[in-house]
Motif scaffolding. Structure first.
Motif, mmCIF file in Angstrom:
data_model
loop_
_atom_site.group_PDB
_atom_site.id
_atom_site.type_symbol
_atom_site.label_atom_id
_atom_site.label_comp_id
_atom_site.label_asym_id
_atom_site.label_seq_id
_atom_site.Cartn_x
_atom_site.Cartn_y
_atom_site.Cartn_z
ATOM 1 N N HIS A 159 0.801 -1.233 0.000
ATOM 2 C CA HIS A 159 0.000 0.000 0.000
ATOM 3 C C HIS A 159 0.830 1.277 0.000
ATOM 4 O O HIS A 159 0.268 2.375 -0.062
ATOM 5 C CB HIS A 159 -0.930 0.020 1.221
ATOM 6 C CG HIS A 159 -1.735 -1.233 1.395
ATOM 7 N ND1 HIS A 159 -2.671 -1.653 0.467
ATOM 8 C CD2 HIS A 159 -1.729 -2.175 2.380
ATOM 9 C CE1 HIS A 159 -3.209 -2.790 0.877
ATOM 10 N NE2 HIS A 159 -2.663 -3.126 2.023
ATOM 11 N N GLY A 160 2.150 1.146 0.117
ATOM 12 C CA GLY A 160 2.987 2.341 0.137
ATOM 13 C C GLY A 160 2.772 3.189 1.375
ATOM 14 O O GLY A 160 2.893 4.415 1.319
ATOM 15 N N THR A 161 2.498 2.538 2.521
ATOM 16 C CA THR A 161 2.185 3.277 3.745
ATOM 17 C C THR A 161 2.890 2.650 4.940
ATOM 18 O O THR A 161 2.986 1.428 5.039
ATOM 19 C CB THR A 161 0.665 3.256 4.011
ATOM 20 O OG1 THR A 161 -0.026 3.745 2.862
ATOM 21 C CG2 THR A 161 0.315 4.131 5.207
ATOM 22 N N PHE A 162 3.389 3.510 5.840
ATOM 23 C CA PHE A 162 3.875 3.031 7.133
ATOM 24 C C PHE A 162 3.218 3.846 8.234
ATOM 25 O O PHE A 162 2.707 4.942 8.004
ATOM 26 C CB PHE A 162 5.402 3.070 7.233
ATOM 27 C CG PHE A 162 6.020 4.437 7.252
ATOM 28 C CD1 PHE A 162 6.357 5.061 8.448
ATOM 29 C CD2 PHE A 162 6.311 5.104 6.073
ATOM 30 C CE1 PHE A 162 6.948 6.311 8.481
ATOM 31 C CE2 PHE A 162 6.905 6.358 6.079
ATOM 32 C CZ PHE A 162 7.225 6.964 7.290
ATOM 33 N N TYR A 163 3.207 3.291 9.451
ATOM 34 C CA TYR A 163 2.395 3.827 10.538
ATOM 35 C C TYR A 163 3.241 4.010 11.805
ATOM 36 O O TYR A 163 4.125 3.211 12.093
ATOM 37 C CB TYR A 163 1.239 2.871 10.856
ATOM 38 C CG TYR A 163 0.384 2.508 9.665
ATOM 39 C CD1 TYR A 163 -0.765 3.234 9.369
ATOM 40 C CD2 TYR A 163 0.739 1.441 8.837
ATOM 41 C CE1 TYR A 163 -1.560 2.906 8.271
ATOM 42 C CE2 TYR A 163 -0.040 1.106 7.735
ATOM 43 C CZ TYR A 163 -1.182 1.843 7.459
ATOM 44 O OH TYR A 163 -1.955 1.522 6.367
ATOM 45 N N MET A 164 2.946 5.059 12.546
ATOM 46 C CA MET A 164 3.539 5.280 13.860
ATOM 47 C C MET A 164 2.537 6.043 14.714
ATOM 48 O O MET A 164 1.731 6.813 14.171
ATOM 49 C CB MET A 164 4.818 6.124 13.781
ATOM 50 C CG MET A 164 5.991 5.537 13.079
ATOM 51 S SD MET A 164 7.377 6.719 13.178
ATOM 52 C CE MET A 164 8.502 6.003 11.994
ATOM 53 N N PRO A 165 2.606 5.894 16.047
ATOM 54 C CA PRO A 165 1.758 6.710 16.930
ATOM 55 C C PRO A 165 2.440 8.042 17.247
ATOM 56 O O PRO A 165 2.503 8.476 18.390
ATOM 57 C CB PRO A 165 1.649 5.825 18.181
ATOM 58 C CG PRO A 165 2.949 5.116 18.228
ATOM 59 C CD PRO A 165 3.351 4.866 16.790
#
Length: 291
Positions: A159-165
């Protein structure tokens, strides 16, 4: 004699690769020696077991001059401070009784934060316990690992996405595990140092998640975006992988990172070698392109 704990882990394995051909005698403590590469297994003395076992560390530390000490992560553990200290106490007894000269430990930046920081606080308590033995000690202190990006490898691929809080515009100091390993190996091979001190290992660039996305986009030659997740969402995700106590300690660490636990230490560090762009080009891009 040099003893390496966690020789199949992310950092320990890289340290072992750097010292196995040094001409020094090397021992490793491994739960599963079959995970060691055959080339390495043929060159080192292997003690099978866990390095929280008094019998194991007593045998492995006998005659040792230097030890790499790293407490392995365990999401199923209870309170992190108790876990770190219970893991480290047998080693401290062996260090004192067997006359180990030098210990290199893997810890974190932010020891002077002054508030609870979950897993990071546990690492600081580990430092204090080792220091209490009087052994010559170097605490390697790091911020956010670049390798954490691998948690989102599949999402980046798909998806071409990374996540962080973390807010997209919050600056994060970074480090690459290969720089930690290089620093640790140099200290383990150096017989001249003594006393107790800390050694920060920090990348030459601190970046926001948005800036990291920009670098990834250029290196991977496709759009990559960052998406912030809420603390509640992140906690719910972690709850699928670890105990309630571990999740709490992990979230306390994340909150401390968001509150700038690393900031004071960053004023007095000498940058290590690997920039985020270099790491992306040499380490992360090949993983993304792999089948």
């Amino acid at each position: 004699m040099i003893v390496i704990t966690t020789p199949t882990g992310q950092i320990g394995q890289q340290v072992l690769e750097r010292i196995v051909d040094s001409g020094k005698s090397v021992r490793v403590i491994a739960r599963d020696p079959s995970r060691l590469p055959q080339r390495v297994r043929d060159r080192v003395e292997v003690f099978q077991g866990s390095h929280d076992d008094m019998d194991v560390v007593s045998k492995a530390f006998a005659g040792a001059e230097s030890v790499l000490w790293l407490v392995p992560p365990n999401p199923q553990s209870g309170n992190s401070t108790e876990y770190y200290l219970n893991f480290t106490r047998p080693a401290c007894q062996a260090i004192q009784s067997l006359g180990v000269k030098r210990v290199v430990g893997v810890s974190s930046l932010g020891r002077g934060f002054g508030r609870n920081a979950g897993i990071l606080t546990a690492a600081f308590e580990m430092d204090a316990l080792i220091e209490s033995t009087g052994v010559s000690y170097r605490s390697l202190r790091m911020p956010y690992f670049m390798e954490n990006m691998f948690h989102d490898l599949e999402s980046i691929k798909s998806h071409g996405t990374f996540y962080m809080p973390t807010a997209g515009d919050q600056v994060l100091p970074l480090c690459a595990t290969r720089d930690i390993a290089s620093t640790a190996a140099a200290l383990l091979l150096d017989e001249s140092w003594s006393g107790q001190d800390s050694v920060p290992v920090v990348s030459p660039d601190s970046l926001t998640p948005n800036e990291m996305a920009h670098v990834l986009s250029e290196v991977l030659e496709r759009p990559i975006r960052f998406q912030q997740v809420s603390i509640a969402e992140y906690k719910a995700t972690l709850s699928r992988f670890g105990s309630e106590a571990w999740v709490k300690d992990y979230m306390d660490m994340v909150i401390a990172q968001n509150e700038g636990i690393y900031d004071d230490d960053l004023q007095k560090v000498q940058p290590s070698d690997t920039s985020f762009r270099t790491w992306c080009e040499e380490v992360f891009k090949p993983a993304v392109l792999a089948p």
